[in-house]
Design a protein around this motif. Structure first.
Motif, PDB file in Angstrom:
ATOM      1  N   ASP A   1       9.014  36.765   6.530  1.00  0.00           N
ATOM      2  CA  ASP A   1       8.578  35.636   5.703  1.00  0.00           C
ATOM      3  C   ASP A   1       7.730  34.713   6.571  1.00  0.00           C
ATOM      4  OD1 ASP A   1      10.257  33.301   3.457  1.00  0.00           O
ATOM      5  OD2 ASP A   1       8.157  33.651   3.943  1.00  0.00           O
ATOM      6  N   VAL A   2       6.444  35.001   6.576  1.00  0.00           N
ATOM      7  CA  VAL A   2       5.542  34.237   7.447  1.00  0.00           C
ATOM      8  C   VAL A   2       5.473  32.784   7.019  1.00  0.00           C
ATOM      9  CG1 VAL A   2       3.191  34.073   8.303  1.00  0.00           C
ATOM     10  CG2 VAL A   2       4.241  36.316   7.896  1.00  0.00           C
ATOM     11  N   SER A   3       5.446  32.561   5.694  1.00  0.00           N
ATOM     12  CA  SER A   3       5.310  31.183   5.212  1.00  0.00           C
ATOM     13  C   SER A   3       6.511  30.346   5.605  1.00  0.00           C
ATOM     14  CB  SER A   3       5.154  31.176   3.684  1.00  0.00           C
ATOM     15  OG  SER A   3       6.300  31.753   3.079  1.00  0.00           O
ATOM     16  N   GLU A   4       7.703  30.930   5.582  1.00  0.00           N
ATOM     17  CA  GLU A   4       8.913  30.182   5.929  1.00  0.00           C
ATOM     18  C   GLU A   4       8.894  29.787   7.399  1.00  0.00           C
ATOM     19  OE1 GLU A   4      12.265  28.339   4.552  1.00  0.00           O
ATOM     20  OE2 GLU A   4      10.811  29.567   3.443  1.00  0.00           O
ATOM     21  N   GLU A   5       8.427  30.728   8.246  1.00  0.00           N
ATOM     22  CA  GLU A   5       8.384  30.417   9.669  1.00  0.00           C
ATOM     23  C   GLU A   5       7.312  29.395   9.990  1.00  0.00           C
ATOM     24  OE1 GLU A   5       7.874  34.052  11.691  1.00  0.00           O
ATOM     25  OE2 GLU A   5       9.855  34.850  11.233  1.00  0.00           O
ATOM     26  N   ALA A   6       6.186  29.467   9.290  1.00  0.00           N
ATOM     27  CA  ALA A   6       5.093  28.541   9.572  1.00  0.00           C
ATOM     28  C   ALA A   6       5.377  27.143   9.057  1.00  0.00           C
ATOM     29  CB  ALA A   6       3.798  29.069   8.941  1.00  0.00           C
ATOM     30  N   ARG A   7       6.286  27.017   8.095  1.00  0.00           N
ATOM     31  CA  ARG A   7       6.571  25.694   7.528  1.00  0.00           C
ATOM     32  C   ARG A   7       7.286  24.821   8.567  1.00  0.00           C
ATOM     33  NH1 ARG A   7      10.257  25.361   2.227  1.00  0.00           N
ATOM     34  NH2 ARG A   7      11.709  26.335   3.701  1.00  0.00           N
ATOM     35  N   PRO A   8       6.781  23.601   8.832  1.00  0.00           N
ATOM     36  CA  PRO A   8       7.446  22.733   9.810  1.00  0.00           C
ATOM     37  C   PRO A   8       8.781  22.228   9.263  1.00  0.00           C
ATOM     38  CG  PRO A   8       5.684  21.548   8.709  1.00  0.00           C
ATOM     39  CD  PRO A   8       5.598  22.977   8.252  1.00  0.00           C
ATOM     40  N   SER A   9       9.622  21.783  10.157  1.00  0.00           N
ATOM     41  CA  SER A   9      10.912  21.233   9.737  1.00  0.00           C
ATOM     42  C   SER A   9      10.702  19.900   9.022  1.00  0.00           C
ATOM     43  CB  SER A   9      11.830  21.033  10.946  1.00  0.00           C
ATOM     44  OG  SER A   9      11.314  20.012  11.788  1.00  0.00           O
ATOM     45  N   ILE A  10      11.755  19.443   8.339  1.00  0.00           N
ATOM     46  CA  ILE A  10      11.656  18.182   7.595  1.00  0.00           C
ATOM     47  C   ILE A  10      11.375  17.022   8.542  1.00  0.00           C
ATOM     48  CG2 ILE A  10      12.940  16.567   6.147  1.00  0.00           C
ATOM     49  CD1 ILE A  10      14.488  18.984   5.059  1.00  0.00           C
ATOM     50  N   GLY A  11      12.134  16.961   9.631  1.00  0.00           N
ATOM     51  CA  GLY A  11      11.949  15.860  10.584  1.00  0.00           C
ATOM     52  C   GLY A  11      10.564  15.877  11.207  1.00  0.00           C
ATOM     53  N   ARG A  12      10.067  17.113  11.535  1.00  0.00           N
ATOM     54  CA  ARG A  12       8.728  17.216  12.136  1.00  0.00           C
ATOM     55  C   ARG A  12       7.661  16.748  11.150  1.00  0.00           C
ATOM     56  NH1 ARG A  12       6.297  20.134  16.261  1.00  0.00           N
ATOM     57  NH2 ARG A  12       4.105  19.435  16.360  1.00  0.00           N
ATOM     58  N   ALA A  13       7.815  17.111   9.870  1.00  0.00           N
ATOM     59  CA  ALA A  13       6.833  16.694   8.864  1.00  0.00           C
ATOM     60  C   ALA A  13       6.812  15.181   8.711  1.00  0.00           C
ATOM     61  CB  ALA A  13       7.148  17.356   7.526  1.00  0.00           C
ATOM     62  N   LEU A  14       7.983  14.550   8.705  1.00  0.00           N
ATOM     63  CA  LEU A  14       8.032  13.089   8.588  1.00  0.00           C
ATOM     64  C   LEU A  14       7.426  12.409   9.816  1.00  0.00           C
ATOM     65  CD1 LEU A  14      11.583  12.577   7.042  1.00  0.00           C
ATOM     66  CD2 LEU A  14       9.389  12.120   5.946  1.00  0.00           C
ATOM     67  N   ARG A  15       7.746  12.952  11.000  1.00  0.00           N
ATOM     68  CA  ARG A  15       7.221  12.333  12.216  1.00  0.00           C
ATOM     69  C   ARG A  15       5.699  12.464  12.273  1.00  0.00           C
ATOM     70  NH1 ARG A  15       5.800  13.732  17.317  1.00  0.00           N
ATOM     71  NH2 ARG A  15       6.231  15.935  16.952  1.00  0.00           N
ATOM     72  N   ASP A  16       5.161  13.642  11.943  1.00  0.00           N
ATOM     73  CA  ASP A  16       3.704  13.822  11.971  1.00  0.00           C
ATOM     74  C   ASP A  16       3.020  12.889  10.971  1.00  0.00           C
ATOM     75  OD1 ASP A  16       4.108  15.742  13.870  1.00  0.00           O
ATOM     76  OD2 ASP A  16       3.822  17.460  12.525  1.00  0.00           O
ATOM     77  N   ALA A  17       3.622  12.723   9.778  1.00  0.00           N
ATOM     78  CA  ALA A  17       3.025  11.832   8.780  1.00  0.00           C
ATOM     79  C   ALA A  17       3.074  10.380   9.247  1.00  0.00           C
ATOM     80  CB  ALA A  17       3.763  11.981   7.449  1.00  0.00           C
ATOM     81  N   ARG A  18       4.164   9.989   9.910  1.00  0.00           N
ATOM     82  CA  ARG A  18       4.251   8.611  10.421  1.00  0.00           C
ATOM     83  C   ARG A  18       3.193   8.348  11.482  1.00  0.00           C
ATOM     84  NH1 ARG A  18       6.382   6.953  14.936  1.00  0.00           N
ATOM     85  NH2 ARG A  18       7.667   8.813  15.297  1.00  0.00           N
ATOM     86  N   VAL A  19       3.029   9.293  12.410  1.00  0.00           N
ATOM     87  CA  VAL A  19       2.019   9.130  13.464  1.00  0.00           C
ATOM     88  C   VAL A  19       0.619   9.081  12.848  1.00  0.00           C
ATOM     89  CG1 VAL A  19       0.988  10.224  15.482  1.00  0.00           C
ATOM     90  CG2 VAL A  19       3.467  10.188  15.225  1.00  0.00           C
ATOM     91  N   ALA A  20       0.385   9.933  11.842  1.00  0.00           N
ATOM     92  CA  ALA A  20      -0.923   9.924  11.186  1.00  0.00           C
ATOM     93  C   ALA A  20      -1.190   8.605  10.469  1.00  0.00           C
ATOM     94  CB  ALA A  20      -1.021  11.096  10.204  1.00  0.00           C
ATOM     95  N   ALA A  21      -0.137   7.968   9.980  1.00  0.00           N
ATOM     96  CA  ALA A  21      -0.294   6.671   9.302  1.00  0.00           C
ATOM     97  C   ALA A  21      -0.391   5.511  10.277  1.00  0.00           C
ATOM     98  CB  ALA A  21       0.876   6.442   8.341  1.00  0.00           C
ATOM     99  N   GLY A  22      -0.261   5.772  11.573  1.00  0.00           N
ATOM    100  CA  GLY A  22      -0.364   4.705  12.568  1.00  0.00           C
ATOM    101  C   GLY A  22       0.842   3.785  12.590  1.00  0.00           C
ATOM    102  N   MET A  23       2.005   4.300  12.248  1.00  0.00           N
ATOM    103  CA  MET A  23       3.224   3.485  12.176  1.00  0.00           C
ATOM    104  C   MET A  23       4.201   3.921  13.265  1.00  0.00           C
ATOM    105  SD  MET A  23       3.815   3.469   8.048  1.00  0.00           S
ATOM    106  CE  MET A  23       5.134   2.265   8.134  1.00  0.00           C
ATOM    107  N   THR A  24       4.961   2.946  13.768  1.00  0.00           N
ATOM    108  CA  THR A  24       6.031   3.221  14.707  1.00  0.00           C
ATOM    109  C   THR A  24       7.339   3.401  13.942  1.00  0.00           C
ATOM    110  OG1 THR A  24       6.559   0.897  15.040  1.00  0.00           O
ATOM    111  CG2 THR A  24       4.854   1.844  16.443  1.00  0.00           C
ATOM    112  N   VAL A  25       8.364   3.845  14.652  1.00  0.00           N
ATOM    113  CA  VAL A  25       9.689   3.960  14.028  1.00  0.00           C
ATOM    114  C   VAL A  25      10.173   2.585  13.560  1.00  0.00           C
ATOM    115  CG1 VAL A  25      12.112   4.561  14.443  1.00  0.00           C
ATOM    116  CG2 VAL A  25      10.295   6.007  15.342  1.00  0.00           C
ATOM    117  N   ASP A  26       9.864   1.554  14.360  1.00  0.00           N
ATOM    118  CA  ASP A  26      10.262   0.196  13.976  1.00  0.00           C
ATOM    119  C   ASP A  26       9.550  -0.243  12.694  1.00  0.00           C
ATOM    120  OD1 ASP A  26       9.556  -3.053  14.648  1.00  0.00           O
ATOM    121  OD2 ASP A  26      11.634  -2.415  14.735  1.00  0.00           O
ATOM    122  N   ASP A  27       8.279   0.131  12.555  1.00  0.00           N
ATOM    123  CA  ASP A  27       7.535  -0.208  11.331  1.00  0.00           C
ATOM    124  C   ASP A  27       8.176   0.457  10.115  1.00  0.00           C
ATOM    125  OD1 ASP A  27       5.724  -1.686  12.784  1.00  0.00           O
ATOM    126  OD2 ASP A  27       4.331  -0.024  13.043  1.00  0.00           O
TER     127      ASP A  27
END
Length: 279
Positions: free
Chosen positions: A15-41
């Motif tokens: 299942d290539v798609s399952e392996e390529a899919r990032p984890s939930i935490g990784r997806a949230l962290r990447d989206a936060r960094v892309a939005a220019g926000m810190t954890v405190d924000d």
């Protein structure tokens, strides 16, 4: 000649798609960094504790306290970093045994129905107050009538009354008090020029709002419901974080801010003295 599939054919498909899919935490962290926000924000905008935000980004959902709370935190954090929560929730359900059973609706509304009964008006106290008011009015009328009749007799027997002149400012050494300005519809119109004054109003919904002064001191951190307003003032600078900027109307130093904020957008703003300027 053998009948059946070869061992190579019996190998499971990858299942290539399952392996390529990032984890939930990784997806949230990447989206936060892309939005220019810190954890405190993110914590400030969502009121989710910093420790829980960090744990979720590390794919550790134990601090959430259960699947129901974990799903709620995922939905809140995803919206704060401008990410669609639906795929993350579906991924969480796949990895943690499916969606939890819905909570019965009846107990949720029980608190709304159980309200303290309003007590009826205290007619005894109202009657006593009315009697006191009538007695006071009658007494005032009698005293005023006696004083008016005495004044009329004095005018009839004495010289003609003269027009009373207003004392000039130089006579008593004091200037007459300046008339008070009519109250305006908003206190923001009377904002002092030597300070920065920001009024935040939830006109089109509700939004989380955090405000800090120029020293970084937290002035407010909470939810503004529709129709509510908050006014912040500082000597030089106000820093704002709006969880749902599209629901907010801003007045800065007496002027309306007409920025076209999008619904659900997280905005970080800074205002200073004078004409409104976003930093």
């Amino acid at each position: 000649m053998s009948i059946g599939n070869s061992p190579e054919d019996e190998r499971p498909f990858e299942d290539v798609s399952e392996e390529a899919r990032p984890s939930i935490g990784r997806a949230l962290r990447d989206a936060r960094v892309a939005a220019g926000m810190t954890v405190d924000d993110v914590s400030t905008a969502t009121r989710v504790r910093i420790a829980i935000v960090q744990a979720i980004e590390a794919d550790d959902f134990a601090p959430c306290g259960g699947d129901v709370y974990a799903r709620g935190h995922l939905r809140t954090l995803a919206r704060a970093v401008r990410l669609d929560p639906a795929p993350l929730l579906a991924q969480y359900d796949d990895e943690h045994g499916g969606r939890p059973a819905p909570t019965p609706a009846a107990p949720l509304f029980e608190a709304e129905r159980i309200r303290p009964e309003r007590r009826g008006p205290n007619w005894t106290a109202a009657m006593v107050a009315a009697i006191v008011a009538v007695v006071g009015f009658v007494g005032f009328t009698v005293v005023k009538g006696d004083s008016d009749s005495g004044a009329k007799n004095e005018v009839a027997g004495g010289p003609s009354p003269t027009t009373k002149k207003t004392a000039s400012p130089s006579a008593g050494g004091k200037k007459p008090a300046a008339p008070k300005p009519d109250p305006t519809e908003s206190a923001i119109a009377a904002a002092p020029q030597d300070k920065v004054t920001v009024q935040v109003s939830a006109t089109d919904g509700r939004s989380w709002v955090a405000a800090k002064d120029h020293n970084g001191r937290l002035l407010f951190d909470g939810l503004l419901k529709q129709g509510q307003s908050k006014t912040f003032q500082d000597s030089s600078k106000i820093n704002l974080v709006l969880g749902d900027a599209g629901a907010i109307q801003l007045y800065v130093n007496g002027k309306k801010i007409d920025d076209d904020f999008q619904p659900g957008a997280v905005e970080r703003l800074t205002y200073t003295k004078g004409d409104p300027q976003v930093g």
